[in-house]
Enzyme design. Structure first.
Site, PDB file in Angstrom:
ATOM      1  N   HIS A  70       7.743  42.033 120.598  1.00  0.00           N
ATOM      2  CA  HIS A  70       6.278  42.199 120.647  1.00  0.00           C
ATOM      3  C   HIS A  70       5.638  41.135 121.534  1.00  0.00           C
ATOM      4  CE1 HIS A  70       5.326  45.481 117.670  1.00  0.00           C
ATOM      5  NE2 HIS A  70       6.608  45.263 117.412  1.00  0.00           N
ATOM      6  N   ASP A 107       6.063  41.690 125.042  1.00  0.00           N
ATOM      7  CA  ASP A 107       5.893  42.329 126.369  1.00  0.00           C
ATOM      8  C   ASP A 107       4.446  42.695 126.658  1.00  0.00           C
ATOM      9  OD1 ASP A 107       6.023  44.542 124.576  1.00  0.00           O
ATOM     10  OD2 ASP A 107       7.456  45.688 125.800  1.00  0.00           O
ATOM     11  N   SER A 145      16.087  54.792 116.180  1.00  0.00           N
ATOM     12  CA  SER A 145      16.776  53.619 115.636  1.00  0.00           C
ATOM     13  C   SER A 145      16.480  52.368 116.437  1.00  0.00           C
ATOM     14  CB  SER A 145      18.276  53.884 115.575  1.00  0.00           C
ATOM     15  OG  SER A 145      18.718  54.335 116.814  1.00  0.00           O
ATOM     16  N   LEU A 198      16.569  51.865 119.701  1.00  0.00           N
ATOM     17  CA  LEU A 198      17.424  51.599 120.865  1.00  0.00           C
ATOM     18  C   LEU A 198      16.890  52.294 122.117  1.00  0.00           C
ATOM     19  CD1 LEU A 198      20.953  51.834 119.156  1.00  0.00           C
ATOM     20  CD2 LEU A 198      19.588  49.796 119.617  1.00  0.00           C
ATOM     21  N   SER A 199      15.615  52.680 122.058  1.00  0.00           N
ATOM     22  CA  SER A 199      14.902  53.204 123.226  1.00  0.00           C
ATOM     23  C   SER A 199      15.445  54.518 123.767  1.00  0.00           C
ATOM     24  CB  SER A 199      14.875  52.162 124.353  1.00  0.00           C
ATOM     25  OG  SER A 199      14.163  51.066 123.923  1.00  0.00           O
ATOM     26  N   SER A 207      13.708  57.136 123.813  1.00  0.00           N
ATOM     27  CA  SER A 207      12.626  57.774 124.581  1.00  0.00           C
ATOM     28  C   SER A 207      12.552  57.214 125.996  1.00  0.00           C
ATOM     29  CB  SER A 207      11.284  57.657 123.868  1.00  0.00           C
ATOM     30  OG  SER A 207      11.073  56.375 123.376  1.00  0.00           O
ATOM     31  N   ASP A 218      11.220  48.470 127.478  1.00  0.00           N
ATOM     32  CA  ASP A 218      12.279  49.478 127.335  1.00  0.00           C
ATOM     33  C   ASP A 218      12.529  50.227 128.642  1.00  0.00           C
ATOM     34  OD1 ASP A 218      11.885  48.585 124.787  1.00  0.00           O
ATOM     35  OD2 ASP A 218      10.972  50.434 124.053  1.00  0.00           O
TER      36      ASP A 218
HETATM   37  C1  GLA Z   1       9.151  48.797 121.292  1.00  0.00           C
HETATM   38  C2  GLA Z   1       8.237  48.940 122.491  1.00  0.00           C
HETATM   39  C3  GLA Z   1       8.397  47.764 123.456  1.00  0.00           C
HETATM   40  C4  GLA Z   1       8.271  46.424 122.720  1.00  0.00           C
HETATM   41  C5  GLA Z   1       9.135  46.418 121.470  1.00  0.00           C
HETATM   42  C6  GLA Z   1       8.913  45.193 120.625  1.00  0.00           C
HETATM   43  O1  GLA Z   1      10.483  48.888 121.699  1.00  0.00           O
HETATM   44  O2  GLA Z   1       8.505  50.132 123.183  1.00  0.00           O
HETATM   45  O3  GLA Z   1       7.480  47.854 124.503  1.00  0.00           O
HETATM   46  O4  GLA Z   1       6.929  46.149 122.436  1.00  0.00           O
HETATM   47  O5  GLA Z   1       8.921  47.552 120.653  1.00  0.00           O
HETATM   48  O6  GLA Z   1       9.398  44.065 121.253  1.00  0.00           O
END
Ligand code: GLA
Length: 389
Positions: free
Chosen positions: A34, A36, A122, A124-125, A127, A171
């Site tokens: 949190h 970014d 989960s 791990l991005s 999306s 991400d």
């Molecule tokens: C998610 C968001 C990111 C970042 C993280 C927390 O993954 O997509 O942009 O804010 O949470 O670090």
């Protein structure tokens, strides 16, 4: 990552044309949570879970998107694309196309098929992997070449403006720019970055608590608003502070009383996390794994207690990691409120660590976790050229 041949043959049998294939990875964040969207620092690595996107042109003016994961197809008219998402899986690939159209590129009729193994929900991005794979596929089809930071920004905008999730840049950036065997220290203010090699004797062990996480959910948005509230209070006294990146713990001592108690705690996490993240990159570069582990432990406590973004299961997973063999550092990774922990583990003990953690987590919580021994991978890329060329 799935065998691209699997995607190729399903694309050919559905659409009767050879696809160009692109891959974009998911990510794990080693530290910097949190931070970014506060223009601070993050240190993620791309992982060996990815989305594959196969693309081929069509001459009927339709945009047809098929997801093998959902086993569903969606059809849109390339000449009148929707302005916003419809809370469907197709929002992510479509959002990337809509943003490209907004940049002045005419999106032609196309067939896009998607296949991915990044676990959904989960942290791990998954999306970002879909957005980046799609953006790379469509820019290639249209014949434009975006620099990777620009491609990442475009995909972040797809998520912010089309999907409606208020995420930062981390991400999409790491999915587009990851480097094999490296973590990346990213300055989210100007998108400059430094690669930090992950030593060959260190494994990335990702432990899924099996508690679902979502950036679109209310908690992420509430935290972001609290972070912005804290920055606004400091800016009343120091107008040069537009984001918490520029604030100090001293600012909180002076003006924290003017913030809501929650905003004060969230700000303390973000400000100290920025310092820890830069220090962690230095520790990794200097091979000081003990210091790296210490910073990760401190980051987890800050994320759990000040940012209040953890949950009982994630705290338990981190606690149990500390009694397994070979641990270097452990913390909850990603947006919070569930998802996965990242464990840096001595490579030679990674399997023993995984099995021990899985057993103790299951007996403590009654939940059977999924634990993956991963390694840092390269960012988005073309996989194989179309065989018809
Ligand atoms: C998610 C968001 C990111 C970042 C993280 C927390 O993954 O997509 O942009 O804010 O949470 O670090």
């Amino acid at each position: 990552m799935y065998d691209p041949e699997v995607l190729r043959s399903l694309h050919v049998s559905r659409y009767k044309s050879e696809p160009e294939i692109f891959a974009a990875p998911g990510r794990v964040n080693l530290i910097g949570e949190h931070t970014d969207y506060a223009e601070g620092f993050v240190m993620p690595a791309a992982i060996d879970f990815a989305t594959l996107a196969g693309i081929s042109p069509r001459d009927d003016g339709k945009i047809v998107i098929y997801s093998e994961n959902f086993k569903e197809e969606r059809v849109f008219d390339a000449r009148s694309l929707p302005k916003s998402g419809s809370k469907d899986w197709s929002d992510y690939p479509l959002g990337a196309m809509v943003m490209l159209a907004g940049e002045g590129h005419r999106i032609p009729g196309l067939s896009l098929s998607l296949l991915g193994d990044v676990p959904l929900g989960s942290g791990l991005s998954s999306s970002a992997a879909v957005e980046v794979a799609t953006a790379l596929a469509v820019t290639s089809l249209v014949g434009v070449d975006y620099a990777r930071p620009k491609l990442a920004r475009l995909c972040q905008r797809a998520e912010n403006e089309f999907v409606g999730a208020n995420c930062g840049i981390m991400d999409q950036f790491i999915s587009a720019n990851g480097a094999e065997d490296h973590a990346l220290l990213l300055d989210c203010r100007d998108l400059s970055f430094r690669l930090a090699p992950i030593p060959a004797n260190v494994a990335l062990v990702i432990a899924n608590t099996m508690v679902k996480h979502s950036v679109a959910g209310g908690e992420y948005t509430t935290r972001r608003a609290e972070v912005e509230e804290a920055a606004a209070v400091i800016a009343r006294h120091r107008p040069e502070v537009r984001f918490l990146r520029d604030a100090t713990v001293e600012d909180l001592h002076k003006w924290g009383a003017e913030m809501s108690p929650n905003a004060l705690k969230r700000a303390r996490h973000v400000i100290t996390e920025n310092t820890r993240t830069v220090a962690a990159a230095d520790a990794l570069i200097d091979h000081d794994l003990k210091e790296l582990g210490r910073l990760m432990a401190e980051a987890h406590v800050s994320y759990s207690q000040d940012f209040e973004a953890s949950c009982v299961e994630a705290d338990t997973m981190v606690m149990l990691a500390h009694s397994q063999p070979g641990l270097i550092g452990a913390r909850l990774t990603g947006g919070g409120f569930g998802g996965c922990t990242i464990n840096l583990v001595e490579q030679g003990k990674a399997n023993e660590f995984r099995d021990g953690l899985a057993a103790s987590y299951a007996s403590e919580t009654g939940i059977v976790p999924q634990i993956h021994v991963c390694h840092a991978s390269s960012g988005a890329h073309r996989v194989i050229a179309s065989l018809s060329h």
